[in-house]
Design an enzyme around this catalytic site. Structure first.
Site, PDB file in Angstrom:
ATOM      1  N   CYS A   1      -3.079   7.337  -8.674  1.00 48.25           N
ATOM      2  CA  CYS A   1      -3.755   6.047  -8.472  1.00 48.25           C
ATOM      3  C   CYS A   1      -5.188   6.314  -8.037  1.00 48.25           C
ATOM      4  O   CYS A   1      -5.568   7.457  -7.783  1.00 48.25           O
ATOM      5  CB  CYS A   1      -3.037   5.176  -7.444  1.00 48.25           C
ATOM      6  SG  CYS A   1      -3.469   3.417  -7.656  1.00 48.25           S
TER       7      CYS A   1
ATOM      8  N   CYS B   1      -6.820   4.056  -5.636  1.00 53.22           N
ATOM      9  CA  CYS B   1      -7.231   3.245  -4.480  1.00 53.22           C
ATOM     10  C   CYS B   1      -7.662   4.046  -3.246  1.00 53.22           C
ATOM     11  O   CYS B   1      -8.384   3.522  -2.404  1.00 53.22           O
ATOM     12  CB  CYS B   1      -6.157   2.232  -4.125  1.00 53.22           C
ATOM     13  SG  CYS B   1      -4.533   2.950  -3.867  1.00 53.22           S
TER      14      CYS B   1
ATOM     15  N   CYS C   1      -7.072  -0.381  -7.016  1.00 54.74           N
ATOM     16  CA  CYS C   1      -6.385   0.639  -7.812  1.00 54.74           C
ATOM     17  C   CYS C   1      -6.984   0.781  -9.209  1.00 54.74           C
ATOM     18  O   CYS C   1      -6.443   1.494 -10.045  1.00 54.74           O
ATOM     19  CB  CYS C   1      -4.896   0.301  -7.922  1.00 54.74           C
ATOM     20  SG  CYS C   1      -4.068   0.072  -6.338  1.00 54.74           S
TER      21      CYS C   1
ATOM     22  N   LYS D   1       6.377  -3.162  -9.214  1.00 54.79           N
ATOM     23  CA  LYS D   1       5.747  -3.056  -7.894  1.00 54.79           C
ATOM     24  C   LYS D   1       5.179  -4.428  -7.542  1.00 54.79           C
ATOM     25  O   LYS D   1       4.338  -4.969  -8.259  1.00 54.79           O
ATOM     26  CB  LYS D   1       4.638  -1.999  -7.926  1.00 54.79           C
ATOM     27  CG  LYS D   1       3.854  -1.909  -6.638  1.00 54.79           C
ATOM     28  CD  LYS D   1       2.935  -0.707  -6.636  1.00 54.79           C
ATOM     29  CE  LYS D   1       2.098  -0.658  -5.382  1.00 54.79           C
ATOM     30  NZ  LYS D   1       1.200   0.493  -5.344  1.00 54.79           N
TER      31      LYS D   1
ATOM     32  N   ARG E   1      -1.467   1.402   3.944  1.00 52.83           N
ATOM     33  CA  ARG E   1      -2.899   1.264   3.621  1.00 52.83           C
ATOM     34  C   ARG E   1      -3.775   1.879   4.702  1.00 52.83           C
ATOM     35  O   ARG E   1      -4.871   2.366   4.415  1.00 52.83           O
ATOM     36  CB  ARG E   1      -3.238  -0.200   3.373  1.00 52.83           C
ATOM     37  CG  ARG E   1      -2.621  -0.671   2.067  1.00 52.83           C
ATOM     38  CD  ARG E   1      -2.930  -2.115   1.751  1.00 52.83           C
ATOM     39  NE  ARG E   1      -2.188  -2.528   0.559  1.00 52.83           N
ATOM     40  CZ  ARG E   1      -2.139  -3.774   0.108  1.00 52.83           C
ATOM     41  NH1 ARG E   1      -2.807  -4.714   0.730  1.00 52.83           N
ATOM     42  NH2 ARG E   1      -1.431  -4.054  -0.974  1.00 52.83           N
TER      43      ARG E   1
ATOM     44  N   ARG F   1      -4.256  -7.505  -4.065  1.00 52.20           N
ATOM     45  CA  ARG F   1      -3.841  -6.847  -5.308  1.00 52.20           C
ATOM     46  C   ARG F   1      -2.995  -7.776  -6.191  1.00 52.20           C
ATOM     47  O   ARG F   1      -2.261  -7.340  -7.047  1.00 52.20           O
ATOM     48  CB  ARG F   1      -3.030  -5.589  -4.983  1.00 52.20           C
ATOM     49  CG  ARG F   1      -3.751  -4.551  -4.124  1.00 52.20           C
ATOM     50  CD  ARG F   1      -3.196  -3.164  -4.405  1.00 52.20           C
ATOM     51  NE  ARG F   1      -3.340  -2.204  -3.323  1.00 52.20           N
ATOM     52  CZ  ARG F   1      -4.479  -1.623  -2.953  1.00 52.20           C
ATOM     53  NH1 ARG F   1      -5.610  -1.937  -3.557  1.00 52.20           N
ATOM     54  NH2 ARG F   1      -4.475  -0.740  -1.982  1.00 52.20           N
TER      55      ARG F   1
ATOM     56  N   GLU G   1       8.754  -5.768 -17.115  1.00 54.86           N
ATOM     57  CA  GLU G   1       7.887  -4.652 -16.713  1.00 54.86           C
ATOM     58  C   GLU G   1       8.623  -3.319 -16.862  1.00 54.86           C
ATOM     59  O   GLU G   1       8.073  -2.336 -17.346  1.00 54.86           O
ATOM     60  CB  GLU G   1       7.455  -4.817 -15.241  1.00 54.86           C
ATOM     61  CG  GLU G   1       6.338  -5.817 -15.024  1.00 54.86           C
ATOM     62  CD  GLU G   1       4.957  -5.190 -15.217  1.00 54.86           C
ATOM     63  OE1 GLU G   1       4.877  -4.055 -15.710  1.00 54.86           O
ATOM     64  OE2 GLU G   1       3.973  -5.870 -14.880  1.00 54.86           O
TER      65      GLU G   1
ATOM     66  N   LYS H   1       9.758  -1.474  -5.990  1.00 55.31           N
ATOM     67  CA  LYS H   1       9.054  -1.366  -4.714  1.00 55.31           C
ATOM     68  C   LYS H   1       8.543  -2.706  -4.254  1.00 55.31           C
ATOM     69  O   LYS H   1       7.923  -3.383  -5.065  1.00 55.31           O
ATOM     70  CB  LYS H   1       7.894  -0.386  -4.934  1.00 55.31           C
ATOM     71  CG  LYS H   1       6.968  -0.207  -3.795  1.00 55.31           C
ATOM     72  CD  LYS H   1       5.873   0.728  -4.200  1.00 55.31           C
ATOM     73  CE  LYS H   1       4.929   0.842  -3.027  1.00 55.31           C
ATOM     74  NZ  LYS H   1       3.780   1.622  -3.335  1.00 55.31           N
TER      75      LYS H   1
ATOM     76  N   SER I   1       6.361   1.444   3.687  1.00 51.12           N
ATOM     77  CA  SER I   1       5.890   1.655   5.055  1.00 51.12           C
ATOM     78  C   SER I   1       6.227   0.514   6.016  1.00 51.12           C
ATOM     79  O   SER I   1       6.616   0.761   7.158  1.00 51.12           O
ATOM     80  CB  SER I   1       4.380   1.897   5.037  1.00 51.12           C
ATOM     81  OG  SER I   1       3.709   0.792   4.434  1.00 51.12           O
TER      82      SER I   1
HETATM   83  C1  PBG Z   1      -1.316   2.276  -3.701  1.00 51.78           C
HETATM   84  C2  PBG Z   1       0.016   2.417  -3.082  1.00 51.78           C
HETATM   85  C3  PBG Z   1       0.532   1.593  -2.089  1.00 51.78           C
HETATM   86  C4  PBG Z   1       1.768   2.114  -1.757  1.00 51.78           C
HETATM   87  C5  PBG Z   1       1.990   3.237  -2.555  1.00 51.78           C
HETATM   88  N1  PBG Z   1       0.888   3.407  -3.374  1.00 51.78           N
HETATM   89  C6  PBG Z   1      -0.061   0.454  -1.392  1.00 51.78           C
HETATM   90  C7  PBG Z   1      -0.611  -0.640  -2.184  1.00 51.78           C
HETATM   91  O1  PBG Z   1      -0.288  -0.834  -3.359  1.00 51.78           O
HETATM   92  O2  PBG Z   1      -1.422  -1.367  -1.607  1.00 51.78           O
HETATM   93  C8  PBG Z   1       2.672   1.538  -0.704  1.00 51.78           C
HETATM   94  C9  PBG Z   1       3.616   2.484  -0.077  1.00 51.78           C
HETATM   95  C10 PBG Z   1       4.128   2.053   1.238  1.00 51.78           C
HETATM   96  O3  PBG Z   1       3.829   0.949   1.750  1.00 51.78           O
HETATM   97  O4  PBG Z   1       4.864   2.847   1.809  1.00 51.78           O
HETATM   98  N2  PBG Z   1      -1.335   2.479  -5.074  1.00 51.78           N
HETATM   99 ZN    ZN Z   2      -3.449   2.220  -5.768  1.00 48.56          ZN
END
Ligand code: PBG
Ligand code: ZN
Length: 322
Positions: free
Chosen positions: A116, A118, A126, A195, A205, A217, A233, A248, A274
């Site tokens: 990614c 970001c 991203c 996602k 983040r 996002r 998807e 996710k 997280s």
């Molecule tokens: C960013 C990304 C994110 C996570 C994994 N890759 C955060 C987002 O999309 O803002 C989240 C993982 C987590 O919260 O543990 N591409």
């Molecule tokens: Zn990202």
């Protein structure tokens, strides 16, 4: 007999075990790891108790015990000191440099690498504005990970067509197998297929320094009200060449996991994110819940139909399963 005596099956642990339908295995777990540049760094992440930023030297030292305890797979995130997208695909990038070192010490440990932008873009998004141009960049990142010897790339951006672009680029590589990659195969793609634009990503983040500076996002991650679209998807990613798919978050999205399990035959991976980690972790730390709530929640993800679980709980769960 007028009724059935279910309680006979629950009388003691030995009996309950015989009727148990779902089990967690050590090999179900994928441990997300945050790597930073430098040496001798092990720094707890403020927003995530017991989760750390590691420099690769310390990581290699610390992971040994976990490998001995049955750790089979890691998911690597590289967090650069300064922003700049070139670092995302540079052979001197954090992840690119770490992969061969980890492979050398632990050849059997599966390495999955996050693909990614970001953590590298100034604005924390991203993408770079244009969908298809972003896909080309993501393919470049994936190839750089492949050259370093990753086993699996995991695109988490939610651009349209990125699995197609990445698969093309990986397939075209002349020598996909550097000396440390086993066999003569190309890395596989584990795509974040469904996602959702979730509020459960907050602590991550902070950890990955990737919060969008403005906006959110929601224009690329999925509307969390949608289940049928999630199936579309997933179907699209499989069609474009994904070898396994990620759903996710996990705990608030068990219906998505369960439906995907019924509809698709490819491996389904759930990301216990997280925010989910932090809520449970905090509840246990505060004494509001017994530690077993963690095992129960992770087992719920498996019961819903996930084959594998990405979780920050991996180290402690491996120890519990000892
Ligand atoms: C960013 C990304 C994110 C996570 C994994 N890759 C955060 C987002 O999309 O803002 C989240 C993982 C987590 O919260 O543990 N591409
Ligand atoms: Zn990202």
């Amino acid at each position: 007999m007028k009724f059935k005596r279910f309680r006979d099956r629950r009388i003691d642990e030995k009996t309950r075990e015989k009727y148990r339908e779902t089990f967690l295995n050590k090999s179900d777990f994928i441990w997300p790891v945050f790597l930073v540049d430098g040496k001798n760094i092990k720094q707890e992440i403020k927003s995530m108790p017991d989760v750390f930023h590691f420099s690769s030297d310390i990581f290699i030292r610390e992971v040994e015990q976990l490998v001995k305890s049955g750790l089979k797979s890691i998911l690597l995130f590289g967090i650069p000191e300064n922003k700049g997208i070139e670092q995302a695909f540079s052979e001197n990038g954090i992840v690119q440099k770490a992969i061969p070192k980890i492979k050398k010490e632990f050849p059997e440990l599966e390495i999955i690498t996050d693909v990614c932008l970001c953590s590298f873009t100034e604005n924390g998004h991203c993408h770079i504005g244009d969908n298809d141009k972003t896909c080309k960049l993501l393919a470049k990142i994936a190839v750089s990970h492949a050259k370093a010897g990753t086993d699996i790339v995991a695109p988490s951006d939610m651009m349209d067509g990125r699995v197609y672009y990445i698969k093309e680029a990986l397939t075209k590589m002349k020598s996909p197998s550097p000396p440390l990659r086993k066999g003569d195969c190309h890395p596989q793609i584990m795509s974040y297929a469904a996602k959702f634009a979730s509020n459960y990503y907050g602590p991550f983040r902070d950890a990955a320094d990737c919060a969008p500076k403005s906006g959110d996002r929601k224009s690329y991650q999925m509307d969390y009200a949608n289940v049928n679209e999630a199936m579309e998807e997933i179907a699209a990613d499989i069609d474009e060449g994904a070898d396994s798919v990620i759903i996710k978050p996990a705990l608030a999205y068990l219906d998505i996991i369960s439906k995907a399990r019924a509809m698709f035959s490819c491996p389904i991976v759930a990301y216990n994110v997280s925010g989910e980690y932090k809520m449970l972790k905090t509840a246990v730390k505060n004494g509001d819940a017994k530690e077993e709530i963690i095992y129960e929640s992770l087992l719920g993800i498996k019961r819903a139909g996930a084959d594998r679980i990405i979780s920050y709980f991996t180290p402690e769960i491996l120890n519990v399963m000892e």
